[in-house]
Write a protein that holds these residues in place. Sequence first.
Motif, PDB file in Angstrom:
ATOM      1  N   GLU A 142      -9.129 -16.676  -6.547  1.00 45.78           N
ATOM      2  CA  GLU A 142      -8.357 -15.569  -7.112  1.00 45.78           C
ATOM      3  C   GLU A 142      -8.139 -14.472  -6.071  1.00 45.78           C
ATOM      4  O   GLU A 142      -7.061 -13.882  -5.997  1.00 45.78           O
ATOM      5  CB  GLU A 142      -9.076 -15.012  -8.343  1.00 45.78           C
ATOM      6  CG  GLU A 142      -9.016 -15.964  -9.529  1.00 45.78           C
ATOM      7  CD  GLU A 142      -9.967 -15.594 -10.665  1.00 45.78           C
ATOM      8  OE1 GLU A 142     -10.590 -14.512 -10.619  1.00 45.78           O
ATOM      9  OE2 GLU A 142     -10.094 -16.418 -11.602  1.00 45.78           O
ATOM     10  N   ASN A 143      -9.149 -14.220  -5.241  1.00 49.25           N
ATOM     11  CA  ASN A 143      -9.045 -13.173  -4.224  1.00 49.25           C
ATOM     12  C   ASN A 143      -8.048 -13.517  -3.115  1.00 49.25           C
ATOM     13  O   ASN A 143      -7.626 -12.627  -2.373  1.00 49.25           O
ATOM     14  CB  ASN A 143     -10.414 -12.856  -3.618  1.00 49.25           C
ATOM     15  CG  ASN A 143     -11.255 -12.008  -4.543  1.00 49.25           C
ATOM     16  OD1 ASN A 143     -10.769 -11.429  -5.512  1.00 49.25           O
ATOM     17  ND2 ASN A 143     -12.552 -11.946  -4.259  1.00 49.25           N
ATOM     18  N   LEU A 144      -7.673 -14.767  -3.002  1.00 51.54           N
ATOM     19  CA  LEU A 144      -6.639 -15.131  -2.036  1.00 51.54           C
ATOM     20  C   LEU A 144      -5.317 -14.439  -2.368  1.00 51.54           C
ATOM     21  O   LEU A 144      -4.470 -14.257  -1.493  1.00 51.54           O
ATOM     22  CB  LEU A 144      -6.440 -16.645  -2.002  1.00 51.54           C
ATOM     23  CG  LEU A 144      -7.582 -17.473  -1.438  1.00 51.54           C
ATOM     24  CD1 LEU A 144      -7.300 -18.959  -1.647  1.00 51.54           C
ATOM     25  CD2 LEU A 144      -7.816 -17.169   0.035  1.00 51.54           C
ATOM     26  N   GLN A 145      -5.144 -14.042  -3.638  1.00 49.09           N
ATOM     27  CA  GLN A 145      -3.920 -13.367  -4.081  1.00 49.09           C
ATOM     28  C   GLN A 145      -4.086 -11.853  -4.127  1.00 49.09           C
ATOM     29  O   GLN A 145      -3.167 -11.138  -4.536  1.00 49.09           O
ATOM     30  CB  GLN A 145      -3.518 -13.874  -5.470  1.00 49.09           C
ATOM     31  CG  GLN A 145      -3.429 -15.378  -5.582  1.00 49.09           C
ATOM     32  CD  GLN A 145      -2.584 -16.019  -4.507  1.00 49.09           C
ATOM     33  OE1 GLN A 145      -1.517 -15.524  -4.163  1.00 49.09           O
ATOM     34  NE2 GLN A 145      -3.050 -17.125  -3.952  1.00 49.09           N
ATOM     35  N   SER A 146      -5.220 -11.360  -3.696  1.00 53.00           N
ATOM     36  CA  SER A 146      -5.492  -9.924  -3.741  1.00 53.00           C
ATOM     37  C   SER A 146      -4.544  -9.160  -2.823  1.00 53.00           C
ATOM     38  O   SER A 146      -4.183  -9.647  -1.747  1.00 53.00           O
ATOM     39  CB  SER A 146      -6.941  -9.664  -3.303  1.00 53.00           C
ATOM     40  OG  SER A 146      -7.164  -8.283  -3.132  1.00 53.00           O
ATOM     41  N   PRO A 147      -4.148  -7.937  -3.227  1.00 46.55           N
ATOM     42  CA  PRO A 147      -3.350  -7.110  -2.315  1.00 46.55           C
ATOM     43  C   PRO A 147      -4.179  -6.620  -1.117  1.00 46.55           C
ATOM     44  O   PRO A 147      -3.624  -6.226  -0.096  1.00 46.55           O
ATOM     45  CB  PRO A 147      -2.897  -5.939  -3.195  1.00 46.55           C
ATOM     46  CG  PRO A 147      -3.807  -5.947  -4.379  1.00 46.55           C
ATOM     47  CD  PRO A 147      -4.337  -7.330  -4.526  1.00 46.55           C
ATOM     48  N   ASP A 148      -5.498  -6.691  -1.238  1.00 45.84           N
ATOM     49  CA  ASP A 148      -6.408  -6.268  -0.171  1.00 45.84           C
ATOM     50  C   ASP A 148      -6.560  -7.415   0.838  1.00 45.84           C
ATOM     51  O   ASP A 148      -7.153  -8.450   0.538  1.00 45.84           O
ATOM     52  CB  ASP A 148      -7.764  -5.900  -0.791  1.00 45.84           C
ATOM     53  CG  ASP A 148      -8.790  -5.473   0.239  1.00 45.84           C
ATOM     54  OD1 ASP A 148      -8.538  -5.572   1.454  1.00 45.84           O
ATOM     55  OD2 ASP A 148      -9.890  -5.034  -0.195  1.00 45.84           O
ATOM     56  N   LYS A 149      -6.034  -7.216   2.043  1.00 40.63           N
ATOM     57  CA  LYS A 149      -6.068  -8.260   3.075  1.00 40.63           C
ATOM     58  C   LYS A 149      -7.500  -8.626   3.464  1.00 40.63           C
ATOM     59  O   LYS A 149      -7.784  -9.777   3.799  1.00 40.63           O
ATOM     60  CB  LYS A 149      -5.290  -7.818   4.323  1.00 40.63           C
ATOM     61  CG  LYS A 149      -3.808  -7.613   4.090  1.00 40.63           C
ATOM     62  CD  LYS A 149      -3.109  -8.920   3.821  1.00 40.63           C
ATOM     63  CE  LYS A 149      -1.614  -8.701   3.692  1.00 40.63           C
ATOM     64  NZ  LYS A 149      -0.941  -9.809   3.054  1.00 40.63           N
ATOM     65  N   ASN A 150      -8.416  -7.648   3.425  1.00 42.61           N
ATOM     66  CA  ASN A 150      -9.814  -7.946   3.747  1.00 42.61           C
ATOM     67  C   ASN A 150     -10.437  -8.861   2.697  1.00 42.61           C
ATOM     68  O   ASN A 150     -11.209  -9.764   3.031  1.00 42.61           O
ATOM     69  CB  ASN A 150     -10.636  -6.658   3.883  1.00 42.61           C
ATOM     70  CG  ASN A 150     -10.267  -5.881   5.128  1.00 42.61           C
ATOM     71  OD1 ASN A 150      -9.887  -6.463   6.140  1.00 42.61           O
ATOM     72  ND2 ASN A 150     -10.367  -4.565   5.057  1.00 42.61           N
ATOM     73  N   ALA A 151     -10.094  -8.636   1.448  1.00 46.48           N
ATOM     74  CA  ALA A 151     -10.595  -9.495   0.368  1.00 46.48           C
ATOM     75  C   ALA A 151     -10.033 -10.908   0.522  1.00 46.48           C
ATOM     76  O   ALA A 151     -10.748 -11.901   0.327  1.00 46.48           O
ATOM     77  CB  ALA A 151     -10.228  -8.919  -0.999  1.00 46.48           C
ATOM     78  N   GLN A 152      -8.759 -10.996   0.891  1.00 39.27           N
ATOM     79  CA  GLN A 152      -8.144 -12.306   1.126  1.00 39.27           C
ATOM     80  C   GLN A 152      -8.848 -13.042   2.264  1.00 39.27           C
ATOM     81  O   GLN A 152      -9.181 -14.219   2.151  1.00 39.27           O
ATOM     82  CB  GLN A 152      -6.671 -12.146   1.508  1.00 39.27           C
ATOM     83  CG  GLN A 152      -5.741 -11.833   0.388  1.00 39.27           C
ATOM     84  CD  GLN A 152      -4.298 -11.766   0.884  1.00 39.27           C
ATOM     85  OE1 GLN A 152      -3.916 -12.457   1.826  1.00 39.27           O
ATOM     86  NE2 GLN A 152      -3.507 -10.915   0.254  1.00 39.27           N
ATOM     87  N   TYR A 153      -9.079 -12.328   3.351  1.00 38.11           N
ATOM     88  CA  TYR A 153      -9.698 -12.923   4.528  1.00 38.11           C
ATOM     89  C   TYR A 153     -11.120 -13.394   4.218  1.00 38.11           C
ATOM     90  O   TYR A 153     -11.520 -14.495   4.599  1.00 38.11           O
ATOM     91  CB  TYR A 153      -9.685 -11.919   5.683  1.00 38.11           C
ATOM     92  CG  TYR A 153     -10.223 -12.458   6.975  1.00 38.11           C
ATOM     93  CD1 TYR A 153      -9.546 -13.460   7.665  1.00 38.11           C
ATOM     94  CD2 TYR A 153     -11.411 -11.979   7.514  1.00 38.11           C
ATOM     95  CE1 TYR A 153     -10.036 -13.968   8.856  1.00 38.11           C
ATOM     96  CE2 TYR A 153     -11.912 -12.479   8.707  1.00 38.11           C
ATOM     97  CZ  TYR A 153     -11.216 -13.479   9.374  1.00 38.11           C
ATOM     98  OH  TYR A 153     -11.720 -13.974  10.554  1.00 38.11           O
ATOM     99  N   ASP A 154     -11.864 -12.557   3.510  1.00 31.84           N
ATOM    100  CA  ASP A 154     -13.226 -12.929   3.129  1.00 31.84           C
ATOM    101  C   ASP A 154     -13.208 -14.162   2.215  1.00 31.84           C
ATOM    102  O   ASP A 154     -14.001 -15.092   2.404  1.00 31.84           O
ATOM    103  CB  ASP A 154     -13.931 -11.764   2.431  1.00 31.84           C
ATOM    104  CG  ASP A 154     -15.354 -12.133   2.034  1.00 31.84           C
ATOM    105  OD1 ASP A 154     -16.143 -12.510   2.927  1.00 31.84           O
ATOM    106  OD2 ASP A 154     -15.677 -12.057   0.823  1.00 31.84           O
TER     107      ASP A 154
END
Length: 183
Positions: free
Chosen positions: A10-22
């Motif tokens: 789900e975090n892959l779709q986050s607007p937060d790039k750091n959350a996506q990367y993690d």
Amino acid sequence: MNSTIQAYFENLQSPDKNAQYDAFNQIIAATTQKVDWAYDVWNQLKKDLIHPDNHQRSRAAQFLCNLAISDPEERMLEDFPAIWEVTKDKKFVTARHSLQSIWKVGLAGPEQKEMVLTKLMDRFVSCVDEKNYTLIRFDIIQGLRNLFNETRDEKIKQMALDLIDKEEDSKYQKKYATVWKKA
């Protein structure tokens, strides 16, 4: 699939790039070993191989390559051509990330390994007309080394050395050869 892994997807779709990367890194780490949830995400990842967003395409290809070891139904044998297409993506960074992961499919079994080796060998020879072909060739040689390191299959080493010998530019021949020092 457990809730932690589900949250990463789900975090892959986050607007937060750091959350996506993690999330990306956590999924990659989780899939270095066999997982029991591969088929929970397999079909969506397959669809994402042609997603308009190059990040989605790249992630899908990399995840599917990692999930090949968690594929007892051997879906990879049928789905590999779609992943291989991403190694030729119009966005070079997407193509390169996919190509750098494709060797992992060879860990799934003898048929998958043979399929990967054939494609990598053919691509090494045929890519001379592609933009950045020296980087493509380097990634192929590195992928073969990675697969060799995991399998200790001398056939892979010999194949890589034969490909390096086909390189006509001595500068690149030396660069590719460095990947195989101490092998």
